[in-house]
Design an enzyme around this catalytic site. Structure first.
Site, PDB file in Angstrom:
ATOM      1  N   ARG A  65      30.486  32.868  36.530  1.00  0.00           N
ATOM      2  CA  ARG A  65      31.165  31.788  37.256  1.00  0.00           C
ATOM      3  C   ARG A  65      31.740  32.294  38.588  1.00  0.00           C
ATOM      4  O   ARG A  65      31.229  31.984  39.662  1.00  0.00           O
ATOM      5  CB  ARG A  65      32.290  31.173  36.398  1.00  0.00           C
ATOM      6  CG  ARG A  65      32.773  29.801  36.877  1.00  0.00           C
ATOM      7  CD  ARG A  65      33.706  29.767  38.081  1.00  0.00           C
ATOM      8  NE  ARG A  65      34.952  30.503  37.854  1.00  0.00           N
ATOM      9  CZ  ARG A  65      35.865  30.685  38.794  1.00  0.00           C
ATOM     10  NH1 ARG A  65      35.676  30.194  40.032  1.00  0.00           N
ATOM     11  NH2 ARG A  65      36.954  31.395  38.542  1.00  0.00           N
ATOM     12  N   HIS A 113      43.467  40.158  37.824  1.00  0.00           N
ATOM     13  CA  HIS A 113      42.194  39.817  38.461  1.00  0.00           C
ATOM     14  C   HIS A 113      42.226  40.401  39.872  1.00  0.00           C
ATOM     15  O   HIS A 113      42.709  39.768  40.804  1.00  0.00           O
ATOM     16  CB  HIS A 113      42.062  38.291  38.487  1.00  0.00           C
ATOM     17  CG  HIS A 113      40.754  37.785  39.012  1.00  0.00           C
ATOM     18  ND1 HIS A 113      39.800  37.219  38.209  1.00  0.00           N
ATOM     19  CD2 HIS A 113      40.241  37.756  40.271  1.00  0.00           C
ATOM     20  CE1 HIS A 113      38.755  36.856  38.943  1.00  0.00           C
ATOM     21  NE2 HIS A 113      39.002  37.169  40.203  1.00  0.00           N
ATOM     22  N   HIS A 127      40.650  42.212  43.346  1.00  0.00           N
ATOM     23  CA  HIS A 127      39.477  42.326  44.208  1.00  0.00           C
ATOM     24  C   HIS A 127      39.512  43.686  44.890  1.00  0.00           C
ATOM     25  O   HIS A 127      40.584  44.233  45.160  1.00  0.00           O
ATOM     26  CB  HIS A 127      39.457  41.197  45.241  1.00  0.00           C
ATOM     27  CG  HIS A 127      38.942  39.903  44.682  1.00  0.00           C
ATOM     28  ND1 HIS A 127      38.351  38.938  45.446  1.00  0.00           N
ATOM     29  CD2 HIS A 127      38.926  39.436  43.415  1.00  0.00           C
ATOM     30  CE1 HIS A 127      37.993  37.920  44.681  1.00  0.00           C
ATOM     31  NE2 HIS A 127      38.334  38.192  43.453  1.00  0.00           N
ATOM     32  N   CYS A 159      35.390  35.146  47.321  1.00  0.00           N
ATOM     33  CA  CYS A 159      35.997  33.816  47.454  1.00  0.00           C
ATOM     34  C   CYS A 159      35.632  33.243  48.817  1.00  0.00           C
ATOM     35  O   CYS A 159      36.053  33.765  49.835  1.00  0.00           O
ATOM     36  CB  CYS A 159      37.505  33.880  47.303  1.00  0.00           C
ATOM     37  SG  CYS A 159      38.263  32.270  47.634  1.00  0.00           S
TER      38      CYS A 159
END
Lengths: 319, 319
Positions: free
Chosen positions: B28, B221, B223, B254
């Site tokens: 996803r 989460h 990055h 993103c």
């Protein structure tokens, strides 16, 4: 202080030092492992830019025979082209007494010798056994120390070796103790192929401390081959290490070890240290500019994630 | 266990958990941010491979309107094409009640809602204020919980925002508390633009704990935009977090935030966790194979450093 990091603030973390010294290895360890051979003027400008950015320890070049490292065949010319800044240490790698003679002639005040924790890498990189390489270093270190010169001892393959696999802690300590006994003033622990993880880093630091080599004399030299360099750095800082090797823009690797790409990029290290409020004296924005300039000289982008992100401007200009 | 990591051993580090759950967000969060749109059969095979590799939590797709995320327009077909494995949770992102209806029709048992810690990102990503987005989620979360469905709450921009700069800890806690009060069962703290450093991570975790949201309900989460993801992970694990989001091969980023490339690669995370002796149940070698296969589907190399290193074979075959 870079505007980039200032925008995202500084938050300290318990148990970390207030200040870290970065040993900038880009001009030697970095450029030695790039396929392009740069003009001596470009190298001299690189070193001047690094000093301008605030670096106080810069590894400049190597007196290894040009047959082995053609990228650094211009060591004499380069050192003559550098205008030394007060407060900046310009290191040069010296493999043997002949190299030391050349370095002394050029009034070098900081040298480094290069050892291996494993027999296979000693054979491939130095063409001799570990014991024989220590014998070769002995008079180099002794004469340098007599001349009042600081001697950094590099120790490669401190965690894993591509031929031997995991390198036992006791084996690393064994070689480290001998290098320090020769008179090295600092020991740089190299994760030459980048396989280390934080527990192993701490275990080695603890074992070295037990053997009388405290973190005050230790530097860490991590490669980002598996993306682990900054986590390992964090673990080493928590254990008291305050000197960290890094390469501007992530230049270089190691040509004699497969998968050994990826020196820790100075900019990625600076992003971490500035975010933690740890002083280095090195300006991130100036380093990003320097690494973008060097990437143009080499004709390829910098592998540093921070250089890449800031070059895009996304986080710096607020758009 | 991968032969690669076994060759370099495992060394634990004090204060870390024995086991970590990886939330695999590649299908996803990863694919949503790739420019290529893959056939539904490829996505189904991807998810099957992730389960084969040992993943127990896989974020599969999104019920956001295809106008906004065309890459995931095939959510219904994809979920129909998955053969669920016992013990594996297949999450789907649900933006609103219409999305929940679609998810319920397909017997989805794990959903996620997507909030923002900053007004600017809420406006750009959700086209509404933070308060209004929480109002939109309220009936989604309530109805899902009534149906016995677990609800993950994603919270974006928990550390920095490209438009607003540093995001105050209190502001993140304010939104986090409201999301948990709606009934979310887990909160995933997103460093959407990758600017966080370890001190800031710990400060946020401590503030959330003070507000009653303990690490047992928190996922991180990160990055890797600035190369900080694994150092931040290490700091979070030391503070008690045991759920970490990662994306196979480092897929995605993103699209609404500049410089927001670089989900933490599952393989880089696995290299760290295996080296620390932390169990995940996920096989590194199988993940590397899967990410190399996915890179071929997308026609570009994986950004994961571990995938790149192991694909070269250098550290795996001992040569």
């Amino acid at each position: 202080m870079s505007p980039a990091v200032t925008r995202y603030g500084h938050t300290p973390l318990e148990g970390l030092p207030e200040r870290v010294t970065i040993c900038e290895v880009g001009p030697r360890d970095g450029l030695q492992n790039e396929s392009a051979v740069l003009p001596v003027q470009v190298k001299a400008e690189f070193i001047a830019r690094l000093a301008d950015a605030g670096h106080t320890v810069i590894e400049t070049t190597s007196f290894v025979h040009p047959k082995w490292v053609p990228q650094l065949a211009d060591a004499e010319e380069l050192l003559a082209a550098i205008t030394p800044r007060p407060g900046v240490r310009y290191q040069a790698l010296v493999p043997n007494e002949r190299g030391l003679d050349r370095a002394l002639d050029l009034r070098v005040r900081d040298i480094a010798v290069f050892g291996s924790a494993t027999e296979t890498f000693a054979q491939r990189n130095l063409n001799r056994t570990v014991a024989s390489s220590l014998e070769m270093f002995a008079p180099v270190v002794a004469r340098a120390r007599e001349a009042g010169i600081a001697v950094r001892g590099y120790l490669s393959m401190c965690f894993g070796d591509p031929w031997e696999g995991e390198v036992p802690v006791a084996q690393v300590v064994h070689v480290a103790v001998r290098m320090m006994a020769l008179g090295c003033t600092e020991l740089s622990l190299g994760d030459t192929i980048g396989v280390a993880t934080p527990g192993r880093v701490v275990a080695l630091l603890d074992a070295l401390a037990d053997a009388g080599i405290g973190t005050g004399r230790i530097a860490v030299h991590f490669h980002d081959t598996y993306g682990q360099a900054l986590a390992n750095t964090l673990a080493a800082l928590r254990r008291g290490v305050t000197t960290v090797d890094a390469s501007a823009g992530g230049l270089g690797g190691c040509p004699y070890a497969r998968s050994a790409t990826g020196n820790l990029a100075t900019e990625d290290l600076l992003w971490q240290l500035e975010g933690l409020g740890i002083a280095t004296g090195v300006d991130l924005a100036a380093m990003v500019e320097t690494s973008l300039w060097m990437a143009r000289q080499l004709g390829r982008p910098s592998p540093s994630r921070t250089v890449t992100a800031l070059a895009g401007g996304g986080s710096r200009d607020g758009n």
